[in-house]
Design a protein around this motif. Structure first.
Motif, short mmCIF file in Angstrom:
data_model
loop_
_atom_site.label_atom_id
_atom_site.label_comp_id
_atom_site.label_asym_id
_atom_site.label_seq_id
_atom_site.Cartn_x
_atom_site.Cartn_y
_atom_site.Cartn_z
N GLN A 236 -0.25 4.39 -9.72
CA GLN A 236 -0.99 3.32 -10.01
C GLN A 236 -2.26 3.65 -8.47
N ALA A 237 -3.54 4.23 -8.97
CA ALA A 237 -4.67 3.64 -8.20
C ALA A 237 -5.17 2.39 -7.91
N ASN A 238 -4.86 1.31 -7.58
CA ASN A 238 -5.19 0.56 -7.97
C ASN A 238 -5.74 -0.45 -6.45
N GLY A 239 -6.63 0.67 -5.48
CA GLY A 239 -7.39 -0.40 -4.85
C GLY A 239 -6.31 -0.75 -3.28
N GLY A 240 -5.17 -0.01 -3.74
CA GLY A 240 -4.38 -0.85 -2.86
C GLY A 240 -3.86 1.05 -2.57
N VAL A 241 -2.71 0.46 -0.90
CA VAL A 241 -1.69 1.72 -0.10
C VAL A 241 -0.80 1.72 0.14
N TYR A 242 -0.29 3.01 -0.38
CA TYR A 242 1.18 3.21 -0.50
C TYR A 242 1.76 4.00 0.40
N VAL A 243 2.89 3.04 1.23
CA VAL A 243 3.70 3.53 2.23
C VAL A 243 5.12 3.29 2.11
N SER A 244 5.89 3.58 3.10
CA SER A 244 7.25 3.39 3.12
C SER A 244 7.27 3.15 4.77
N ALA A 245 7.55 1.29 5.24
CA ALA A 245 7.35 1.20 6.52
C ALA A 245 8.48 1.91 7.10
N LEU B 172 -7.57 -18.59 2.41
CA LEU B 172 -7.38 -18.11 2.40
C LEU B 172 -8.64 -16.47 1.14
N GLU B 173 -8.93 -16.98 0.62
CA GLU B 173 -9.43 -15.98 -0.21
C GLU B 173 -10.51 -14.75 0.32
N GLN B 174 -11.63 -15.83 1.18
CA GLN B 174 -12.75 -15.39 1.97
C GLN B 174 -12.45 -14.87 2.89
N ILE B 175 -10.80 -14.39 3.44
CA ILE B 175 -10.29 -12.79 4.27
C ILE B 175 -9.75 -11.74 3.59
N PRO B 176 -10.71 -10.49 4.15
CA PRO B 176 -10.57 -9.38 2.96
C PRO B 176 -9.45 -9.09 3.02
N CYS B 177 -8.73 -8.80 2.23
CA CYS B 177 -7.28 -8.15 2.06
C CYS B 177 -6.94 -7.05 1.31
N LEU B 178 -6.00 -5.94 2.47
CA LEU B 178 -5.59 -5.51 1.79
C LEU B 178 -3.91 -4.33 1.56
N ARG B 179 -4.09 -4.25 0.11
CA ARG B 179 -2.69 -4.64 -0.32
C ARG B 179 -2.16 -3.12 -0.12
N VAL B 180 -0.68 -3.60 0.54
CA VAL B 180 -0.06 -2.15 0.76
C VAL B 180 1.43 -2.36 -0.26
N TYR B 181 1.27 -1.35 -1.03
CA TYR B 181 2.43 -0.62 -1.68
C TYR B 181 3.45 -0.18 -0.63
N ASN B 182 4.93 -1.19 -0.89
CA ASN B 182 5.87 -0.49 0.87
C ASN B 182 7.14 0.15 -0.64
N LYS B 183 7.83 0.74 0.37
CA LYS B 183 9.15 0.94 -0.16
C LYS B 183 9.03 2.06 -1.67
N MET B 184 7.70 3.14 -1.30
CA MET B 184 7.68 4.11 -2.11
C MET B 184 8.56 5.14 -2.02
N ASP B 185 9.29 4.80 -1.21
CA ASP B 185 10.43 6.24 -0.66
C ASP B 185 11.56 5.58 -1.61
N LEU B 186 12.05 4.33 -1.72
CA LEU B 186 12.51 3.81 -3.07
C LEU B 186 12.67 4.38 -4.62
N LEU B 187 11.39 4.70 -4.73
CA LEU B 187 11.15 4.73 -6.46
C LEU B 187 11.56 6.13 -6.18
N PRO B 188 11.87 6.63 -8.15
CA PRO B 188 12.13 7.13 -8.69
C PRO B 188 10.91 8.22 -8.37
N GLU B 189 11.72 9.87 -8.57
CA GLU B 189 10.71 10.87 -8.17
C GLU B 189 10.15 10.87 -8.99
#
Length: 516
Positions: free
Chosen positions: A484-493, A462-479
């Motif tokens: 890091q800007a590594n081509g993904g999107v940071y969210v809290s689902a 499935l590597e040929q299909i475009p893939c977007l990394r979604v970094y989840n649970k940012m609300d649980l990270l320490p303030e």
């Protein structure tokens, strides 16, 4: 009529004398399994150096108690119980292990060992005595031991009806990876509603081909099971049928490995017809090699009038039935897969873009689907909380509609048969216009989890299909933690406000793909 001794004696004087005479005449060790009532239930004939205790009836042990049998056997020389005797006593939960030492054809001393939960070793060796001298009350000693065990197991009343397991990992690799894998095994046990009462990790230069772990560690685990009331061993490694047979024959505990645990979780969580068919097929394929470990004696032979020879064995019949069932399941899955194909064809006909969620189990895929589509799919903080594929429509910022699909989560060492069984479900991924790789950023091992998912996507081609990394649970990270800007999107689902950037990025990626 069975021979009996007094329940208060380990072995009577006359029976000890008769056992000694026979042992010397045969030049072999002889053993007796004696019930608490004093009945001699089994006579064991060994060789000059050892005896082998047969497999005991598992129904004897219940609630973490002793098995109700004591073993008394002869031994040429003056040494008392050896390591193998202690191993048998602990693993089989014998009431007592007693050795009659023989010298110059005469009985020397009676050496007695028993389980002692509150001692450092977990067992105790009493001072040797001559069988003719008055002995302590054997029955009273056993009752005292079981009272101690009962005091250690008071907490079991709270967990009555729940499986109690000891988690075991035998590793030849990195200690860090082993520790992470053990934490994951504990989460799998929780997902299966099994209480993990102990965790045991053994690092070895090589895995024991018979027991997978060392005999000393196995005895230590059995002592744990007696004191904690555990009735199940769960191994983090995949076991061969012969290893399962060796461990279960040596102990009175049920044994499963990581693969079977995952299959059991899937079987309890699958709700759709397709999911149940897939799980049943995977379980049958997993079970097939283990049938060879069953008894194939003449008592299992079947035949009929006109049969040549004894006919098919029970083992062969079971194998044939399982293979027939697998073939029927494959046909049913093809039918279900055909229906799924037609649904995908209708979507393609209406040119509705498809976005598929992929990621490690418990990364938050179902929660994200609920937030983006307004659905109410079950989402829990638990491994494999949802299994059945789900598709829901959602609207992008520009007004375009798309279909968001959720599939089964990935995990390290995902059973191969399970991956094959879910092939038709995972075909949904191959039809996607965009993959959203959901990553649990709050998990300390998230980078290793990303590697596992990437590896499985490569395996599924499935590597040929475009893939977007979604970094989840940012609300649980320490303030204040820099992202890091590594081509993904940071969210809290769970936070709909944080998903605006994700929706814009999805629309951007789909527009670029349509332009191509």
């Amino acid at each position: 009529m069975r021979k009996k001794v007094s329940p208060d004696e380990v072995i009577g004087r006359e029976l000890a004398r008769s056992l000694t005479i026979l042992s010397v005449e045969l030049n072999r060790q002889l053993g007796l399994l004696i019930h608490r009532s004093g009945t001699v239930e089994t006579v064991i004939v060994g060789d000059h150096d050892r005896i082998v205790i047969p497999v005991l009836d598992r129904s004897r042990t219940g609630g973490g108690r002793l098995c109700g049998l004591r073993c008394v056997h002869t031994h040429f020389g003056t040494a008392g119980p050896d390591e193998e005797d202690i191993m048998d006593m602990v693993c089989l939960r014998l009431d007592l292990m007693s050795v009659l030492t023989l010298s110059s054809g005469q009985t020397e001393l009676l050496h007695i060992a028993h389980v002692q939960p509150d001692s450092a070793k977990g067992w105790l060796l009493l001072e040797p005595v001559h069988p003719a001298t008055p002995q302590f009350s054997c029955l009273a000693l056993i009752e005292t031991i079981e009272e101690q065990l009962a005091r250690l197991q008071l907490l079991r009343k709270v967990d009555q009806g729940q499986e109690r397991a000891i988690l075991v990992s035998v590793s030849t690799g990195s200690r860090t990876e082993t520790a992470d894998s053990m934490l994951e095994l504990a989460e799998l046990a929780r997902a299966a509603k099994v209480q993990a009462v102990e965790r045991v990790i053994q690092h070895r230069s090589r895995v024991d081909p018979r027991f997978i772990l060392g005999s000393g560690k196995l005895m230590e685990i059995m002592l744990m099971s007696i004191s904690t009331g555990a009735n199940l061993l769960i191994f983090d490694q995949e076991l061969t049928p012969s290893q399962v047979r060796s461990i279960t024959n040596r102990t009175d505990l049920r044994v499963i490995d990581r693969t079977q645990l995952i299959l059991d979780i899937f079987a309890s969580r699958a709700l759709s017809r397709e999911g149940r068919l897939q799980i049943e097929m995977a379980q049958l394929k997993y079970l097939l090699p283990f049938l060879a470990s069953r008894d194939d004696s003449l008592s299992r032979l079947t035949g009929g009038i006109g049969a040549r020879g004894p006919g098919e064995t029970k083992l062969e019949i079971d194998r044939r039935r399982i293979k027939d069932r697998i073939a029927r399941l494959a046909d049913e899955l093809k039918e279900v897969g055909s229906q799924r194909y037609h649904r995908r064809s209708r979507r393609r006909k209406h040119e509705v873009p498809v976005v598929s969620l992929v990621g490690y189990t418990n990364a938050g895929k179902s929660t994200l689907l609920n937030s983006l589509t307004g659905a109410h799919i079950l989402a829990e903080d638990m491994l494999f909380a949802t299994l059945d594929p789900t598709s829901r429509r959602f609207r992008l910022p520009g007004g375009t509609e798309a279909v968001l699909t959720d599939t089964v989560g990935f995990i390290r060492n995902l059973p191969a048969e399970l991956l094959k069984a879910f092939a038709s479900t995972l075909e949904e991924l191959s039809e996607a216009d965009l993959l959203l790789h959901v990553i649990d950023l709050a998990n300390p091992a998230w980078q290793q989890q990303v590697e596992v998912v990437d590896s499985l996507l490569h395996e599924l081609e499935l590597e040929q299909i475009p893939c977007l990394r979604v970094y989840n649970k940012m609300d649980l990270l320490p303030e204040g933690l820099p992202l890091q800007a590594n081509g993904g999107v940071y969210v809290s689902a769970r936070d709909a406000a944080s998903l605006a950037g994700l929706l814009m990025e999805i629309e951007k990626r789909l527009t670029i793909r349509e332009g191509c």
